[in-house]
Design a protein around this motif. Structure first.
Motif, PDB file in Angstrom:
ATOM      1  N   THR A 166       0.821  -1.224   0.000  1.00 34.85           N
ATOM      2  CA  THR A 166       0.000   0.000   0.000  1.00 34.85           C
ATOM      3  C   THR A 166       0.849   1.267   0.000  1.00 34.85           C
ATOM      4  O   THR A 166       0.344   2.352  -0.304  1.00 34.85           O
ATOM      5  CB  THR A 166      -0.962   0.021   1.212  1.00 34.85           C
ATOM      6  OG1 THR A 166      -0.191   0.119   2.428  1.00 34.85           O
ATOM      7  CG2 THR A 166      -1.816  -1.231   1.266  1.00 34.85           C
ATOM      8  N   VAL A 167       2.146   1.141   0.357  1.00 33.66           N
ATOM      9  CA  VAL A 167       3.032   2.306   0.296  1.00 33.66           C
ATOM     10  C   VAL A 167       4.079   2.130  -0.794  1.00 33.66           C
ATOM     11  O   VAL A 167       5.078   2.858  -0.835  1.00 33.66           O
ATOM     12  CB  VAL A 167       3.702   2.588   1.668  1.00 33.66           C
ATOM     13  CG1 VAL A 167       2.656   2.953   2.700  1.00 33.66           C
ATOM     14  CG2 VAL A 167       4.539   1.411   2.142  1.00 33.66           C
ATOM     15  N   CYS A 253      10.196  10.675   7.445  1.00 38.87           N
ATOM     16  CA  CYS A 253       8.817  11.117   7.697  1.00 38.87           C
ATOM     17  C   CYS A 253       8.680  11.674   9.111  1.00 38.87           C
ATOM     18  O   CYS A 253       8.789  10.934  10.088  1.00 38.87           O
ATOM     19  CB  CYS A 253       7.837   9.959   7.497  1.00 38.87           C
ATOM     20  SG  CYS A 253       7.559   9.530   5.779  1.00 38.87           S
ATOM     21  N   ARG A 288       5.645   7.169   9.577  1.00 32.47           N
ATOM     22  CA  ARG A 288       5.006   7.360   8.278  1.00 32.47           C
ATOM     23  C   ARG A 288       3.487   7.490   8.367  1.00 32.47           C
ATOM     24  O   ARG A 288       2.883   8.388   7.752  1.00 32.47           O
ATOM     25  CB  ARG A 288       5.366   6.192   7.340  1.00 32.47           C
ATOM     26  CG  ARG A 288       4.383   5.990   6.152  1.00 32.47           C
ATOM     27  CD  ARG A 288       4.923   5.086   5.109  1.00 32.47           C
ATOM     28  NE  ARG A 288       6.009   5.765   4.409  1.00 32.47           N
ATOM     29  CZ  ARG A 288       5.810   6.637   3.425  1.00 32.47           C
ATOM     30  NH1 ARG A 288       4.594   6.917   3.005  1.00 32.47           N
ATOM     31  NH2 ARG A 288       6.824   7.220   2.830  1.00 32.47           N
ATOM     32  N   GLU A 289       2.841   6.595   9.117  1.00 31.97           N
ATOM     33  CA  GLU A 289       1.372   6.567   9.122  1.00 31.97           C
ATOM     34  C   GLU A 289       0.752   7.669   9.975  1.00 31.97           C
ATOM     35  O   GLU A 289      -0.463   7.801  10.027  1.00 31.97           O
ATOM     36  CB  GLU A 289       0.886   5.203   9.631  1.00 31.97           C
ATOM     37  CG  GLU A 289       1.175   4.037   8.689  1.00 31.97           C
ATOM     38  CD  GLU A 289       0.263   4.014   7.474  1.00 31.97           C
ATOM     39  OE1 GLU A 289      -0.371   5.045   7.154  1.00 31.97           O
ATOM     40  OE2 GLU A 289       0.171   2.958   6.836  1.00 31.97           O
ATOM     41  N   TRP A 291       0.640  10.811   9.485  1.00 34.35           N
ATOM     42  CA  TRP A 291       0.467  12.049   8.729  1.00 34.35           C
ATOM     43  C   TRP A 291      -0.845  12.719   9.133  1.00 34.35           C
ATOM     44  O   TRP A 291      -1.801  12.060   9.522  1.00 34.35           O
ATOM     45  CB  TRP A 291       0.525  11.798   7.233  1.00 34.35           C
ATOM     46  CG  TRP A 291      -0.425  10.752   6.698  1.00 34.35           C
ATOM     47  CD1 TRP A 291      -0.176   9.423   6.549  1.00 34.35           C
ATOM     48  CD2 TRP A 291      -1.765  10.962   6.242  1.00 34.35           C
ATOM     49  NE1 TRP A 291      -1.264   8.781   6.016  1.00 34.35           N
ATOM     50  CE2 TRP A 291      -2.269   9.707   5.820  1.00 34.35           C
ATOM     51  CE3 TRP A 291      -2.601  12.079   6.145  1.00 34.35           C
ATOM     52  CZ2 TRP A 291      -3.561   9.552   5.322  1.00 34.35           C
ATOM     53  CZ3 TRP A 291      -3.878  11.927   5.643  1.00 34.35           C
ATOM     54  CH2 TRP A 291      -4.345  10.666   5.240  1.00 34.35           C
ATOM     55  N   ALA A 294      -1.589  15.442   4.768  1.00 35.74           N
ATOM     56  CA  ALA A 294      -1.660  14.662   3.528  1.00 35.74           C
ATOM     57  C   ALA A 294      -0.689  13.497   3.638  1.00 35.74           C
ATOM     58  O   ALA A 294       0.309  13.583   4.361  1.00 35.74           O
ATOM     59  CB  ALA A 294      -1.298  15.537   2.327  1.00 35.74           C
ATOM     60  N   PRO A 295      -0.934  12.405   2.921  1.00 36.28           N
ATOM     61  CA  PRO A 295       0.006  11.274   2.959  1.00 36.28           C
ATOM     62  C   PRO A 295       1.392  11.720   2.503  1.00 36.28           C
ATOM     63  O   PRO A 295       1.519  12.544   1.593  1.00 36.28           O
ATOM     64  CB  PRO A 295      -0.605  10.268   1.982  1.00 36.28           C
ATOM     65  CG  PRO A 295      -2.055  10.612   1.924  1.00 36.28           C
ATOM     66  CD  PRO A 295      -2.120  12.106   2.084  1.00 36.28           C
ATOM     67  N   THR A 318       2.361   3.917  16.357  1.00 39.56           N
ATOM     68  CA  THR A 318       0.998   4.001  15.828  1.00 39.56           C
ATOM     69  C   THR A 318      -0.032   3.243  16.659  1.00 39.56           C
ATOM     70  O   THR A 318      -1.206   3.590  16.652  1.00 39.56           O
ATOM     71  CB  THR A 318       0.958   3.431  14.403  1.00 39.56           C
ATOM     72  OG1 THR A 318       1.472   2.087  14.432  1.00 39.56           O
ATOM     73  CG2 THR A 318       1.803   4.258  13.451  1.00 39.56           C
ATOM     74  N   GLN A 367      -6.080  -0.045   9.964  1.00 42.41           N
ATOM     75  CA  GLN A 367      -6.277   1.172   9.162  1.00 42.41           C
ATOM     76  C   GLN A 367      -7.353   2.069   9.765  1.00 42.41           C
ATOM     77  O   GLN A 367      -7.220   3.299   9.762  1.00 42.41           O
ATOM     78  CB  GLN A 367      -6.625   0.793   7.714  1.00 42.41           C
ATOM     79  CG  GLN A 367      -5.475   0.191   6.918  1.00 42.41           C
ATOM     80  CD  GLN A 367      -4.309   1.157   6.729  1.00 42.41           C
ATOM     81  OE1 GLN A 367      -4.457   2.365   6.863  1.00 42.41           O
ATOM     82  NE2 GLN A 367      -3.134   0.613   6.419  1.00 42.41           N
ATOM     83  N   GLU A 371      -6.887   6.014  11.162  1.00 43.81           N
ATOM     84  CA  GLU A 371      -7.719   7.162  10.798  1.00 43.81           C
ATOM     85  C   GLU A 371      -8.118   7.955  12.035  1.00 43.81           C
ATOM     86  O   GLU A 371      -8.074   9.193  12.037  1.00 43.81           O
ATOM     87  CB  GLU A 371      -8.967   6.676  10.050  1.00 43.81           C
ATOM     88  CG  GLU A 371      -8.661   6.123   8.659  1.00 43.81           C
ATOM     89  CD  GLU A 371      -9.870   5.456   8.019  1.00 43.81           C
ATOM     90  OE1 GLU A 371     -10.979   5.558   8.590  1.00 43.81           O
ATOM     91  OE2 GLU A 371      -9.720   4.819   6.955  1.00 43.81           O
ATOM     92  N   ARG A 374      -5.028   9.850  13.435  1.00 47.56           N
ATOM     93  CA  ARG A 374      -4.708  11.054  12.662  1.00 47.56           C
ATOM     94  C   ARG A 374      -5.653  12.208  13.012  1.00 47.56           C
ATOM     95  O   ARG A 374      -5.226  13.364  13.131  1.00 47.56           O
ATOM     96  CB  ARG A 374      -4.777  10.753  11.164  1.00 47.56           C
ATOM     97  CG  ARG A 374      -3.685   9.806  10.675  1.00 47.56           C
ATOM     98  CD  ARG A 374      -3.810   9.557   9.186  1.00 47.56           C
ATOM     99  NE  ARG A 374      -3.007   8.415   8.783  1.00 47.56           N
ATOM    100  CZ  ARG A 374      -3.478   7.340   8.189  1.00 47.56           C
ATOM    101  NH1 ARG A 374      -4.767   7.242   7.886  1.00 47.56           N
ATOM    102  NH2 ARG A 374      -2.671   6.343   7.865  1.00 47.56           N
TER     103      ARG A 374
END
Length: 473
Positions: A166-167, A253, A288-289, A291, A294-295, A318, A367, A371, A374
């Motif tokens: 996915t990345v 990141c 990284r995750e 953000w 924006a990604p 995370t 995931q 969300e 973030r």
């Protein structure tokens, strides 16, 4: 002895430490000031207790060395009958953390402090109910399990292989190694890939300066300049003998401690430099995750066609640091080498944690959790930026981080950061000074908006503002 006089409590405390072997002969006991603070008494009470212990022949004061344990309580054995642990401690291979870092590590477990330093998510963001469900599901389906295969639990590596796509990273399970967090990944690399005398190029400032992972293995740290796009490859000075004796470490990141997000263009430039000079790269991508706006751009590993990049990821930032699950992605021969060293070190990361991590990934709940994280980090970041503008405008400068945990503050008035740190701690506020990250010029601090409550963040920053004004006045 809860109702005994305070000096008697101090005597009993020290005698128990000596009798239990926690303070063997030769140990320097805490200072009078530390003991007075611990027992909430004045120093004269401490002195009374120490004088009685000196009279008993258990301790003695030595010029320039403090107060030393010279005998133990039950037999008053001669000093040579007890190992001189101080010599063993001093001779250890792993260098100790800097004193300030040790103090911060201890203070971060103090729940009464306002934690402006802590690099982890708030307990408010920990998905306790879902984590309980995950563990119950794993327990319900659990068979007897022993040591995992050297590279880690295969279903977790398969789940990570899918997740990494996915990345933009295409890695088979055989090129992924499960580790107990990103720090272990760096330790394995230091032990298995680099020889003593090698050079580690890295961002400066960097959180690696607060550790001794590479220095303890006899390697030299070479700090590189940064700008708003990240590490600057033109500041790398390669010599002919570095071809097999150098590596580049970077945290692209939301870099720790500055919060800088490396641009896509800069990532391409660093990768091109790596290929031109045969310089391997360690890409530490644990933020990284996280953000917010924006990604971030694709990892350098996603653009790596020649196997030059070793990629580190983790759940510690995370999801939960207590899960102790991270991963390394790299060429299979390198992964084989590192997995062998890991087996020699700990015989594999926790089987239970690996199964729980696999469940998070395969269920799709990871995931969804990200969300929510973030959204909450955005609220916290914006709140702190508002408080900073209100309380520290004119006293400090800062950039707006696009993700991660940290805001990097430059204090403008000439103040002693050591004094500011000590005064803040005395008022119950803990922050990290820029000096521990190798920031050699200017007065900086790393402020985390991820852990403390918004109420505490406001209170802590407001009090910092008052202290800066007082110290610069």
């Amino acid at each position: 002895m809860p109702h005994a006089p305070k000096y008697k409590q101090i005597i009993q405390f020290i005698k128990e430490k000596i009798a239990n072997g926690e303070w063997p002969i030769g140990t320097k006991i805490p200072s009078q000031r530390s003991l007075a603070k611990h027992f909430a008494v004045n120093r004269s009470t401490v002195i009374t207790a120490l004088e009685e212990l000196i009279a008993d022949g258990l301790i003695e004061g030595r010029m320039g060395k403090g107060t030393i344990v010279i005998n133990n309580t039950w037999t008053l054995l001669a000093k040579h009958s007890t190992p001189d642990w101080d010599k063993y401690v001093a001779a250890g291979f792993q260098q100790p953390s800097r004193k300030t870092v040790q103090e911060i590590n201890q203070s971060e477990s103090n729940s009464t402090l306002i934690q402006l330093s802590k690099g982890e998510l708030s307990n408010e963001l920990f998905p306790l109910d879902i984590m309980k469900e995950m563990m119950e599901k794993v327990a319900h389906n659990m068979d007897a399990f022993g040591y995992e295969e050297p590279k880690g639990y295969l279903p977790l590596r398969e789940a990570l292989s899918s997740y990494l796509q996915t990345v933009g990273i295409h890695a088979s399970p055989s090129s992924i190694l499960i580790v107990s967090g990103a720090l272990q990944a760096l330790q394995l690399m230091a032990m298995g890939l680099l020889q003593s005398g090698s050079t580690v190029f890295l961002d400066q400032p960097s959180y690696l300066y607060s550790l001794h992972v590479f220095q303890s293995a006899g390697m030299r740290m070479a700090g590189l300049q940064m700008d708003e796009e990240g590490l600057m490859p033109e500041s790398i000075k390669m010599t002919p003998n570095m071809r097999t004796r150098a590596i580049l470490y970077t945290n692209p990141c939301f870099q720790n401690p500055t919060g800088v997000l490396m641009s896509k263009k800069r990532r391409e430039e660093i990768l091109a430099f790596s290929e031109q000079h045969h310089l391997p790269i360690i890409e530490d991508d644990i933020y990284r995750e996280l953000w917010i706006d924006a990604p971030p751009p694709a990892p350098m590993k996603a653009m790596d066609k020649n196997g030059r990049v070793l990629y580190i990821g983790s759940f510690s930032k995370t999801l939960s640091p207590g899960l102790r699950i991270g991963w390394i992605v790299g060429p299979e021969p390198v992964i084989e080498r590192l997995s062998d060293i890991k087996m020699q070190t700990d015989y594999g990361s926790s089987s239970l944690s690996q199964r729980v991590a696999a469940e998070w990934l395969t269920s799709g709940l990871y995931q969804k959790h990200l969300e929510n994280v973030r959204e909450q980090l955005k609220i916290r970041r914006n709140f702190v930026l508002h408080v900073l503008k209100t309380e520290l405008e004119g006293l400090a400068e800062w950039s707006v981080p696009a993700g991660g945990f940290f805001i990097w503050l430059k204090i403008l008035p000439p103040v002693s950061m050591k004094t500011l740190y000590a005064k803040s701690l005395s008022k119950g506020i803990l922050f990290n000074s820029g000096a521990i990250y190798g920031q050699e010029r200017g007065d900086y601090m790393r402020l985390s908006y991820a852990f403390a409550s918004c109420e505490d963040l406001k209170k802590g920053i407001t009090q910092l503002s008052g202290l800066i004004k007082m110290l610069s006045g």
